[in-house]
Write a protein that holds these residues in place. Structure first.
Motif, PDB file in Angstrom:
ATOM      1  N   GLU A  77       2.234   1.798  -3.496  1.00 49.02           N
ATOM      2  CA  GLU A  77       1.207   2.320  -4.405  1.00 49.02           C
ATOM      3  C   GLU A  77       0.930   3.801  -4.160  1.00 49.02           C
ATOM      4  O   GLU A  77       0.751   4.570  -5.097  1.00 49.02           O
ATOM      5  CB  GLU A  77      -0.091   1.521  -4.249  1.00 49.02           C
ATOM      6  N   GLN A  98       0.827  -1.201   0.000  1.00 51.94           N
ATOM      7  CA  GLN A  98       0.000   0.000   0.000  1.00 51.94           C
ATOM      8  C   GLN A  98       0.867   1.260   0.000  1.00 51.94           C
ATOM      9  O   GLN A  98       0.566   2.232  -0.691  1.00 51.94           O
ATOM     10  CB  GLN A  98      -0.950   0.002   1.192  1.00 51.94           C
ATOM     11  N   TYR A 127      -3.684   4.043   7.210  1.00 49.42           N
ATOM     12  CA  TYR A 127      -3.845   2.611   6.953  1.00 49.42           C
ATOM     13  C   TYR A 127      -2.955   1.717   7.816  1.00 49.42           C
ATOM     14  O   TYR A 127      -3.015   0.494   7.703  1.00 49.42           O
ATOM     15  CB  TYR A 127      -3.618   2.301   5.466  1.00 49.42           C
TER      16      TYR A 127
END
Length: 158
Positions: free
Chosen positions: A13, A10, A71
């Motif tokens: 990205e 993540q 996150y």
């Protein structure tokens, strides 16, 4: 997929567009525990080398993203760094950039009674890495299964 891998994926990205916008290269992302502390590390590079100011720019911009996306559900320290001279070759683009260069290879288990090799990186694919060892006229190709390799990095002399 392990939590560590999810966080790294993540992060990669989310940070890749920012890195590309600055004309840097994203070398690696790692989410590791050292002692009792977790670290989220992003390694960047560029032609001619990365500076402290470059790391600071990425760190400030990505801190905003980390705050917004939220996150990672545990405490960690975020760092942006140069990969350094002894950076390992991990991705195919690392191997491609290093073809023809001298590399050090460390194995998990001995091959021909040796666990460490130095030679010129000749070839690689998804399963193997090939180096050429020895002096001119006495060269020998050594092929390693990638799963056998504990560490491969550019060799450097001081």
């Amino acid at each position: 997929m392990a939590k560590r891998e999810l966080v790294e994926k993540q992060t990669e990205e989310l940070i890749a567009p920012m890195i590309e916008a600055h004309n840097f290269e994203l070398v690696d992302v790692e989410f590791v525990k050292e002692g009792s502390t977790k670290y989220l590390r992003v390694y960047i590079d560029k032609e001619g080398g990365i500076t402290v100011d470059d790391c600071e720019v990425v760190s400030r911009e990505f801190n905003d993203v980390l705050d917004r996306e939220d996150y990672i559900d545990e405490a960690y320290i975020f760092e942006v760094s140069s990969p350094g001279l002894g950076r390992p070759l991990k991705k195919d683009k690392d191997f491609a950039r290093s073809l023809g260069e001298e590399v050090e290879v460390r194995l998990f288990k001995a091959l021909n009674r040796k666990k460490e090799y130095t030679g010129i990186l000749k070839a690689f694919d998804a399963q193997t890495v090939t180096i050429v060892t020895g002096e001119e006229g006495q060269e020998e190709e050594v092929v390693f299964d990638r799963a056998m390799i504990a560490l491969i990095r550019l060799a450097f002399d001081f």
